[in-house]
Design an enzyme around this catalytic site. Structure first.
Site, short mmCIF file in Angstrom:
data_model
loop_
_atom_site.label_atom_id
_atom_site.label_comp_id
_atom_site.label_asym_id
_atom_site.label_seq_id
_atom_site.Cartn_x
_atom_site.Cartn_y
_atom_site.Cartn_z
CD GLU A 1 7.96 -40.23 -8.83
OE1 GLU A 1 8.60 -40.88 -9.81
OE2 GLU A 1 6.82 -39.86 -8.94
CG HIS B 1 -2.40 -45.70 -6.00
ND1 HIS B 1 -1.94 -46.19 -7.14
CD2 HIS B 1 -2.35 -44.46 -6.18
CE1 HIS B 1 -1.47 -45.54 -8.10
NE2 HIS B 1 -1.81 -44.17 -7.42
C1 LIG Z 1 5.95 -42.97 -10.57
C2 LIG Z 1 4.65 -42.31 -10.31
N1 LIG Z 1 4.51 -41.20 -9.83
C3 LIG Z 1 3.61 -40.48 -9.26
C4 LIG Z 1 2.22 -41.00 -9.54
C5 LIG Z 1 1.04 -40.15 -9.41
N2 LIG Z 1 0.44 -39.73 -10.57
C6 LIG Z 1 -0.47 -40.48 -11.17
S1 LIG Z 1 -0.78 -40.07 -12.82
C7 LIG Z 1 0.09 -38.72 -12.75
C8 LIG Z 1 0.55 -38.08 -13.88
C9 LIG Z 1 0.99 -38.56 -14.87
O1 LIG Z 1 0.99 -37.82 -15.77
P1 LIG Z 1 1.29 -38.19 -17.65
O2 LIG Z 1 2.23 -39.33 -17.55
O3 LIG Z 1 1.50 -37.36 -18.69
O4 LIG Z 1 -0.11 -39.09 -17.85
P2 LIG Z 1 -1.54 -38.45 -18.11
O5 LIG Z 1 -2.35 -38.49 -16.48
O6 LIG Z 1 -1.31 -37.01 -18.48
O7 LIG Z 1 -2.36 -39.29 -19.00
C10 LIG Z 1 0.73 -38.83 -11.48
C11 LIG Z 1 1.82 -37.83 -11.00
C12 LIG Z 1 2.33 -42.34 -10.19
N3 LIG Z 1 1.12 -42.88 -10.30
N4 LIG Z 1 3.33 -42.85 -10.31
#
Ligand SMILES: Cc1ncc(C[n+]2csc(CCOP(=O)(O)OP(=O)(O)O)c2C)c(N)n1
Ligand SMILES: Cc1ncc(C[n+]2csc(CCOP(=O)(O)OP(=O)(O)O)c2C)c(N)n1
Ligand SMILES: [Mg+2]
Ligand SMILES: [Mg+2]
Lengths: 325, 321, 325, 321
Positions: free
Chosen positions: B58, B128
């Site tokens: 971000e 959140h």
């Molecule tokens: C810094 C941040 N950006 C966006 C989000 C929204 N978000 C929550 S989970 C996620 C995807 C995370 O992907 P990954 O790190 O691969 O973990 P996974 O969900 O695949 O276990 C996003 C974009 C967040 N919680 N924190």
């Protein structure tokens, strides 16, 4: 629930607990008992259990938005975890945290974190405290492939490497950050990034709990010998949605074939194949009983009193001014 | 007249602006798939050069939008979570916001940041559930909190066309709202222009976003007994002080309901400016989140912390005493 | 001032301009004409000039807290730059920016940045705009060794690599981030970090302008051929203090021997040795004249009217409410 | 009695706390060398395990302090620039601040963040001249702005001993101040307890940090004509409302001078709370930075934007009319 994770059966049993817990939680999301939904860990159980099998009781972990598996693998009581998801006063966090914030300091869980990448530097700080105190503790920090792109996590790798801290970076590469394929978001890869900081790193089969465990044992032993951090990239897959809200919106970022292919490598079957069928059935039944009890416990537990909505806001006990004069 | 939802209004504003101006582009996480609904269909219509799925970086992509804006583009960033504005506070408040003055007017940074689902989303808990519009008003970034689908459309369009950075907060509690609209109603709404949703003569109630609807419900409930004017500044910053002066000039009484923390929040600003510059016949009141609020997960706790209808009724009655 | 940087003499002359400018600026800091102090670039001139020699007029740069060299190398008028440092209305930024924020969009300088690492993603955004428009522009972004530890810069490397953007990351490794030696702060190194993202990277002698220029030409050409980003680590040294406030506080993070050793490799002498002595003297005199004129111009320029303190705050022309009602 | 400078007071507080409690440690950039003066001599006294020079990774080391605090340490972080609080806003407001509540009281995060030279440092321009205490008051992180060396000492000690995160702003404009002190005066000052620097009966002037001295100068200038009470809350959050009620109960008039931006700033909060809960005999006034202020480099522009003595005199006279 802090029985060890020593035998093949122990590993299977804990994975079974996580799987069953998530299935139960999904049911309670549907029924409305769990509000806000969850990020299910189904399919990834071998990572949490394999890593935690390499940790001692006094070792620490930090977890993620997809954290139920980590918390149960490290040894939290599933009843209190489920009570937390159901927002009850008996929950791990007294109903204040919910799915994305489960913490259980008594068993070494410093907390799940709803901000991707945010827990890594916290784990580094815990490892720094451990190093200074000579406690011999090791800290494992879980994060997803998406977390590899958070600046703060990369900064944390640098600090851990510079100061040779006893921290284990565990990248759960499940192929996607929500809808974004890993390769679309990550230039290079997890291992290369860690190595650029001088951190030894390895990619392992994240569907095989013993493989994960073996890699984690090596890394944890190094850390205990004060030889610094390590990174493990566990290749895994979530069988279900990113989040339960995905049941309500139609997304097409991955194919049914891909899902089916990964399901054929179900970590429970891989590990289940290593124990006798009778024992497996007995363990399954044991877990079913534990989860039935967890459900009873959670749903019978009291909801928090709204009058206590600001309790614990300040650890000093300071009382905040309310929103109406 | 057709029904238009708040979410669809934002989606339409994005589509219309992408269509109108080739400099407009949209960046964010999972916007190709349209997870937050705002960007549904835009990738198919405008292609991956203008609707760009970003990795979870971000901070970098927020400043990337700044850099692109310096070169003539008009990026819109969608943030999935309100607290991502904390993560990118440096990039917005210390970079994008400051560039025009620091360069002596050489550049402008026309970037729009949209946060669908700001405020409490039931069950999403502490990290959140922020609704940080007061923070952006304080640093002086233009800050918009639309209450209705028509305003959501018109304000987002204006934000995108504005020469400065603008944050648009779409409150979770408003995104389910629908309006009866015809095409002529979908037009830019100037930033800094208030809207009186309901005229009244006894008390001015100031609210933005979903709380406008709370205020309208209270006004309806009290009708006959107390005549409530529902005043929606629509943009928290810049604020339409002239319109407020007119409203409280008429009613002489003021209540502000505000989904931010009490100390140094938007409601406090309204009370302060009114205290300095306008005259009331009764002390004003505000209904806010508590100081330092962290929303607890359990629903009854979460609700206990949010400013609500009953508290507003009580506050309105108090200023009438 | 946008005469080219083609011949050895051109390169020398521009470096001489920067050196002389900084010496003049130091004098004006001491005399109080420049308020707040500066981060002098003396010793590092070959980096800015070498990189800018590889850029076309329409190419873009972003700069740092130690930015005077970059701005002059890219072609800003030294008179207006000096007027900026002196806080005059005729300054590049109309006196609103000062030493750490000089910008000159007309010659492709998107701005210096007082926050370490912060300019890198801005440069990436400019490169992204260039890629989309097909303008063929290349963007160079300067940062120090300290910047290598800023998360946002590492995130920026990822974006540039993923999208193969025409951006040149220029790491000016002058051995220290203020008082912290590079090796104490940076685990691994600049080249390794870039390569981990799949970005071609090279370390070069940052005291030799032609060496820097040659590396930058290769990288810029690749970027123009749409072959993506590159990183150049230029090994250099600041002969003077981190910031002029260092004249007032005694610090002992580096030895006189170390400073002397680097001074023996003065980039002006290295490049000066490549041109005839007579020509060098003539260029020095030319520059002295330009700087004398710059000083006259700057100090004779009007100070901004306090009534305009909020001018340009909003590009839309919106007038902010003042601080007294 | 010896002279103690503000900077030396902070240095002494750090040294005394490092001495007293082995859990205390200090992290920051160039703190070994003591560039900002606060940490001078501490590395030699306490060694590199407790006085830790960090790389330029503010986000990571801020959360690292959180992690260490979860494990029993009491880290103090020194930030070189006020806007580094923007860069680490996520780590402070969304992580450290929220952990106690989100874990249901399982953990505390006793971290102190100190910012020497907050506010305008002449000639440091747009990105180095912020004074963002109102932002932290809004999110509910304990926020301290000492005015004098003795208070700087006592408040920093209390911050370090506090169970919660605390931000301590040492304004550039106050760091040159010196006090006559004897050892007995160097004691903890409780957070949330105001100090009346000068009693008066006509107008209460509220100020923190360097502006306390501006207020005192104005009080002296107007003495004989107008009796000004100089009220210093010392902590912006939590605020000592009871003491303020007593003061304005006596004077009936209020002026706040505040070095933050006007909208949603600290001065606004004071006016709002007073408007709700206390009674004044004249409309209150505030003297602040403008909305959305970005401090321009040139000295005359920088000064034109900062709240100052003449404006305060004018405001005090206005409320006396
Ligand atoms: C810094 C941040 N950006 C966006 C989000 C929204 N978000 C929550 S989970 C996620 C995807 C995370 O992907 P990954 O790190 O691969 O973990 P996974 O969900 O695949 O276990 C996003 C974009 C967040 N919680 N924190
Ligand atoms: C993010 C950030 N942290 C800290 C500072 C304060 N600061 C200014 S320059 C500097 C050192 C930078 O070192 P480096 O990047 O190597 O550049 P150099 O000064 O050596 O040219 C520091 C710590 C800052 N401006 N920005
Ligand atoms: Mg993933
Ligand atoms: Mg350096």
């Amino acid at each position: 629930m802090t029985d060890g994770l020593h035998t093949p059966a122990d590993l299977y049993r804990r994975m079974r607990l996580i799987r069953g817990f998530e299935e139960l939680a999904l049911r309670l999301v549907k029924s409305g008992e769990i509000v806000g939904g969850i990020h299910p860990y189904i399919g990834e159980e071998a990572v949490a259990v394999g890593v935690c099998a390499a940790l001692a009781d006094h070792d620490l972990i930090t977890s993620t938005h997809r954290g139920h598996g980590h918390v149960l693998a490290k040894g939290s009581d599933p009843s209190r975890m489920l009570a937390e998801l159901a927002g009850r006063e008996t929950g791990l966090n007294r109903g204040r945290g919910g799915s994305m914030h489960a913490a259980d300091v008594a068993v070494g869980i410093l907390g799940a974190n709803a901000i991707v990448g945010a827990a890594a530097p916290i784990a580094v700080g815990a490892a720094w405290a451990a190093q200074r105190s000579g406690s011999g503790k090791v800290v494992a920090t879980f994060f997803g492939d998406g977390g590899l792109n958070q600046g703060v996590l990369l900064e944390a790798l640098n600090l851990a490497a510079l100061w040779q801290l006893p921290v284990l970076f565990v990248c759960e590469n499940n192929g996607y950050a929500t809808t974004m394929p890993t390769a679309t978001g990550v230039a290079g890869n997890a291992v290369g990034r860690a190595e650029a900081f001088g951190i030894p790193a390895v990619t392992v089969d994240g569907m095989d709990v013993e493989v994960v465990r073996d890699a984690a044992v090596l890394a944890a032993d190094r850390a205990r010998r004060a030889e610094g951090p390590a990174l493990i990239e566990a290749m895994t897959y979530r069988f279900g949605p990113h989040h339960t809200m995905e049941f309500r919106i139609r997304l097409s970022y991955r194919t049914q074939e891909e899902i089916d292919e990964w399901r054929r490598r179900d970590p429970l079957d891989i590990q289940g194949g290593r124990i006798a069928a009778g024992q497996r059935a007995r363990l399954d039944a044991e877990i079913a009983e534990i989860l039935a009890e967890a459900e009873r416990f959670a749903l019978a537990s009291p909801r928090p009193d709204p009058a206590g909505a600001l309790d614990y806001l300040y650890a000093s006990g300071m009382v905040a001014r309310g929103g109406v004069a | 007249m057709t029904k238009l939802s708040y979410t669809k209004a934002l989606n339409r504003a994005l589509g219309d602006e992408l269509e109108r101006d080739p400099a407009v582009c949209v960046l964010g996480e999972d916007i190709g798939a349209g997870i937050a609904q705002l960007t549904l269909g835009l990738l198919d219509r405008f292609g991956p050069d203008r609707v760009v799925d970003t990795p979870l970086s971000e901070q970098a992509f927020t400043s990337m939008a700044t850099g692109a804006a310096l070169c003539g583009l008009r990026p819109v960033i969608e943030f999935q979570i309100p607290s991502l504005l904390f993560l990118t506070f440096e990039q917005i408040a210390n970079q994008a916001h400051k560039m025009s003055l620091m360069t002596g007017g050489q550049v402008s940074v026309p970037v729009t940041y949209v946060v669908p689902g700001s405020g409490s989303r039931e069950g999403w808990a502490g990290q959140h559930s922020d609704h940080p519009y007061s923070l952006f008003a304080h640093v002086g970034v233009k800050t918009v909190v639309p209450a209705t689908p028509v305003d959501a459309y018109g304000l987002l369009v204006s934000a995108i066309r504005d020469a400065d950075p603008v944050v648009v907060f779409a409150p979770a509690g408003a995104m389910g709202i629908r309006d009866d609209v015809d095409a002529s109603m979908l037009a830019p709404v100037p930033l800094g222009q208030a809207r009186i949703h309901r005229a009244g003569s006894d008390v001015t109630v100031v609210a933005v976003g979903h709380l406008v609807h709370t205020a309208l419900a209270v006004a309806a409930e009290l009708a006959g007994e107390i005549s409530v004017e529902v005043f929606d500044p629509r943009t928290v910053y810049p604020f339409d002080w002239a319109a407020l002066a007119e409203s409280v000039g008429k009613t002489g009484r003021l209540v502000v309901i505000d989904d931010s923390n009490r100390t140094c929040g938007f409601a406090g600003e309204v009370l302060a400016t009114v205290a300095e510059e306008m005259r009331l016949i009764a002390p004003p009141k505000r209904v806010t989140r508590p100081d330092g609020a962290v929303l607890p997960f359990a629903l009854e706790l979460d609700r206990a912390i949010q400013p609500g209808r009953e508290q507003l009724v009580a506050a309105v009655r108090t200023v009438m005493k």
